[in-house]
Design an enzyme around this catalytic site. Sequence first.
Site, PDB file in Angstrom:
ATOM      1  N   LYS A 100       0.824  -1.230   0.000  1.00  8.30           N
ATOM      2  CA  LYS A 100       0.000   0.000   0.000  1.00  8.30           C
ATOM      3  C   LYS A 100       0.849   1.267   0.000  1.00  8.30           C
ATOM      4  O   LYS A 100       0.453   2.290  -0.545  1.00  8.30           O
ATOM      5  CB  LYS A 100      -0.987   0.015   1.168  1.00  8.30           C
ATOM      6  CG  LYS A 100      -0.379  -0.157   2.531  1.00  8.30           C
ATOM      7  CD  LYS A 100      -0.864  -1.406   3.203  1.00  8.30           C
ATOM      8  CE  LYS A 100       0.144  -1.850   4.234  1.00  8.30           C
ATOM      9  NZ  LYS A 100      -0.181  -3.051   4.933  1.00  8.30           N
ATOM     10  N   GLU A 124      -5.044  -5.556  -5.463  1.00  7.07           N
ATOM     11  CA  GLU A 124      -6.218  -5.835  -4.630  1.00  7.07           C
ATOM     12  C   GLU A 124      -5.854  -5.956  -3.143  1.00  7.07           C
ATOM     13  O   GLU A 124      -6.585  -5.507  -2.266  1.00  7.07           O
ATOM     14  CB  GLU A 124      -6.878  -7.138  -5.112  1.00  7.07           C
ATOM     15  CG  GLU A 124      -8.135  -7.537  -4.377  1.00  7.07           C
ATOM     16  CD  GLU A 124      -9.243  -6.514  -4.521  1.00  7.07           C
ATOM     17  OE1 GLU A 124      -9.739  -6.319  -5.638  1.00  7.07           O
ATOM     18  OE2 GLU A 124      -9.613  -5.899  -3.498  1.00  7.07           O
ATOM     19  N   ILE A 131     -10.228  -8.714   1.763  1.00  9.12           N
ATOM     20  CA  ILE A 131     -11.552  -8.212   1.344  1.00  9.12           C
ATOM     21  C   ILE A 131     -11.472  -7.748  -0.110  1.00  9.12           C
ATOM     22  O   ILE A 131     -10.629  -6.909  -0.432  1.00  9.12           O
ATOM     23  CB  ILE A 131     -11.998  -7.003   2.194  1.00  9.12           C
ATOM     24  CG1 ILE A 131     -11.936  -7.325   3.679  1.00  9.12           C
ATOM     25  CG2 ILE A 131     -13.393  -6.545   1.796  1.00  9.12           C
ATOM     26  CD1 ILE A 131     -12.174  -6.107   4.570  1.00  9.12           C
ATOM     27  N   GLY A 182       0.757 -10.864  15.635  1.00  6.06           N
ATOM     28  CA  GLY A 182       1.290 -10.667  14.279  1.00  6.06           C
ATOM     29  C   GLY A 182       0.457  -9.740  13.410  1.00  6.06           C
ATOM     30  O   GLY A 182       0.599  -9.738  12.195  1.00  6.06           O
ATOM     31  N   GLU A 185       2.169  -3.778  11.907  1.00  2.80           N
ATOM     32  CA  GLU A 185       3.268  -3.597  10.959  1.00  2.80           C
ATOM     33  C   GLU A 185       4.587  -3.767  11.711  1.00  2.80           C
ATOM     34  O   GLU A 185       4.627  -3.688  12.943  1.00  2.80           O
ATOM     35  CB  GLU A 185       3.219  -2.186  10.375  1.00  2.80           C
ATOM     36  CG  GLU A 185       1.984  -1.896   9.548  1.00  2.80           C
ATOM     37  CD  GLU A 185       1.992  -2.608   8.211  1.00  2.80           C
ATOM     38  OE1 GLU A 185       2.933  -2.423   7.439  1.00  2.80           O
ATOM     39  OE2 GLU A 185       1.069  -3.383   7.956  1.00  2.80           O
ATOM     40  N   ASP A 196      -0.868   3.864   8.035  1.00  4.70           N
ATOM     41  CA  ASP A 196      -1.314   2.707   7.241  1.00  4.70           C
ATOM     42  C   ASP A 196      -2.734   2.959   6.705  1.00  4.70           C
ATOM     43  O   ASP A 196      -3.004   2.759   5.517  1.00  4.70           O
ATOM     44  CB  ASP A 196      -1.278   1.446   8.120  1.00  4.70           C
ATOM     45  CG  ASP A 196      -1.744   0.216   7.380  1.00  4.70           C
ATOM     46  OD1 ASP A 196      -0.996  -0.286   6.530  1.00  4.70           O
ATOM     47  OD2 ASP A 196      -2.878  -0.231   7.626  1.00  4.70           O
ATOM     48  N   LYS A 200      -4.205   3.647   2.717  1.00  6.99           N
ATOM     49  CA  LYS A 200      -5.335   2.907   2.141  1.00  6.99           C
ATOM     50  C   LYS A 200      -6.436   3.849   1.662  1.00  6.99           C
ATOM     51  O   LYS A 200      -7.020   3.635   0.602  1.00  6.99           O
ATOM     52  CB  LYS A 200      -5.860   1.899   3.161  1.00  6.99           C
ATOM     53  CG  LYS A 200      -4.851   0.770   3.401  1.00  6.99           C
ATOM     54  CD  LYS A 200      -5.219  -0.057   4.610  1.00  6.99           C
ATOM     55  CE  LYS A 200      -4.208  -1.166   4.869  1.00  6.99           C
ATOM     56  NZ  LYS A 200      -4.372  -1.778   6.188  1.00  6.99           N
ATOM     57  N   GLY A 298      -3.221 -10.090   7.981  1.00 12.48           N
ATOM     58  CA  GLY A 298      -2.904 -11.502   8.190  1.00 12.48           C
ATOM     59  C   GLY A 298      -2.370 -12.141   6.919  1.00 12.48           C
ATOM     60  O   GLY A 298      -2.669 -11.708   5.810  1.00 12.48           O
TER      61      GLY A 298
HETATM   62  N1  HSE Z   1      -0.897  -3.589   9.804  1.00  9.73           N
HETATM   63  C1  HSE Z   1      -1.973  -3.641   8.855  1.00  9.73           C
HETATM   64  C2  HSE Z   1      -3.284  -3.682   9.622  1.00  9.73           C
HETATM   65  C3  HSE Z   1      -1.804  -4.835   7.977  1.00  9.73           C
HETATM   66  O1  HSE Z   1      -3.240  -3.863  10.840  1.00  9.73           O
HETATM   67  O2  HSE Z   1      -4.339  -3.513   9.048  1.00  9.73           O
HETATM   68  C4  HSE Z   1      -2.639  -4.836   6.756  1.00  9.73           C
HETATM   69  O3  HSE Z   1      -2.404  -3.730   5.949  1.00  9.73           O
END
Ligand code: HSE
Length: 414
Positions: A100, A124, A131, A182, A185, A196, A200, A298
Site C-alpha cells: 500500500k 487488490e 476483502i 502478528g 506492521e 497505514d 489505504k 494476516g
Molecule cells: N498492519 C496492517 C493492519 C496490515 O493492521 O491492518 C494490513 O495492511
Amino acid sequence: MVEIAIMGHGTVGSGVVEVLTRHETTITKRAKEEIRIKYILDLREFPDSPLADRFTKSFDDIIGDSSIQIVVEVMGGLHPAYDYVKCCLEAGKSVVTSNKELVAAKGAELLRIARDQNVNFLFEASVGGGIPIIRPMSQCLAANDVVEVAGILNGTTNFILTKMINEQMPFEDALALAQKLGYAERNPAADIEGQDACRKICILASLAYGKHVYPDQIHTEGITNISLADVQYADAWGGVVKLIGEANLLPSGKLHSIVCPMFIPRDSQLANVDDVFNGIMVRGDATGDVVFYGKGAGKLPTASAVVADVIDCVKHLKARKYLFWEDGSSDYVADYLDNEVAMYVRVQAADPDAVCRQAEQLFGSVTRLTRKGIGADETAFVTPVLKERDIREKLSHLEENGTKVLNTIRVSDF
Ligand code: HSE
C-alpha cells in the site's frame, strides 16, 4: 504454463507460495494455465523450503528472464520495491503487489507505465487484506458516482480499540497483544499513528475519483491519544470510537479526506466491525451504501487477494484490465479545517458546570456527557455541527479561561 517471480518471502510472500501450492489444481483450472513459481527474491536463506532451489538474491535474474511474465511484489516499503516494480513494468511484465505504501505514493505513475506497456498493475491486497474492494470499486460499482468512501482500514488499531471498548484493556496492553498475534506492521507507528490507514484511503480515493491523492495531503491522526475515558464517554453518547479513513468529493471539485478516530453511532454498519476486521462503506449514487467486511490483515487473507490478482493477470496477459487514475495536484485536497463536523470534547477544569455553561454560550448548545467514576474536575460534551476551524477557535477561548482541553474526537455522520 505461465512462469512468475515473487519478490519478498516475508509473511505475505510465504503466504502467496503457500496458497499457490496448496490450491494448485483449482488455481490452474481457474486461470486456465499452470502457474509456476520460477524465482523467489529474498536476501535471506530458506534452505528448508520445498522451493529452496528457486530462491535468488539477485533482481537481475528476474528482470533478465524474458519467460517471466508476471512479478509479485510483496517486499513492502518504498525502496527498492518502487525501483523494481517500475523496471518490471517497463520491461513489459505485469506486476501484482500488496504494497500500500507503494501504490499510495506511486500508483498514478505505475498505472501509466502499465498502460503504456499494455500490461497489468494490480493491487487488490493493498487495501483490506483479503476483502475484495479494488476490483468491486473499479468494476462492479462502475456505474455509480461514489458519493463517499469511508471505513475501518487498519486491523491492528481496530483490534486495540475493540479490546479497550469491550474489555477496558489499556492501550499499551492491547498493542502488545496485537503485536504478539502478528497483526501490527514491523513498525507499529504506521498502524497506531494512522499512516497505514492513510495510505489505504489514498488508494480508495484515487480509485473512486480518478485522481491521485498522496499521503502527505491527508490530515492524519492515530489512536495514541485515545484513553479509556474517551471510550466510556463514547458509550454514554451511544456509540464507539473507531479509526476511520474517509473521502468525498466536494461540490467545488476538491476532495475532503481525513484519517482520525471518530465517534460512530451504535446503529452504524461500521460500529460492529470489531477485532482485526475491516469494514469499508462505499456510498454510491445508485446503489446507496455498500459495505465490504472481512479480515483486513494476516498472512493468508492477504495472500489470497494477491493470488486472485495473479490469476486475473494470467487471464488478461494479452488484454489489459481497465484500472487507471491520473496524477494528483497540490491544490486537490481541501483544508480539513473547513470541513463541517460535530466534535466531542473532554476537558479538565476546577468547575465543570461553569465550563459547560461557557460552552453553551460559545457553541449555542452542547450535549453534556457523563461516565461511571467521573472525576470532580472533568467533563465532556459534544458540540453542534460547525466548521472545524470555528470549533477550534471557540475551544481556544475556553482554554483562555483556565480550562484544559484533554481530547477532541470528531463525530461521524454515517
Ligand atoms: N498492519 C496492517 C493492519 C496490515 O493492521 O491492518 C494490513 O495492511
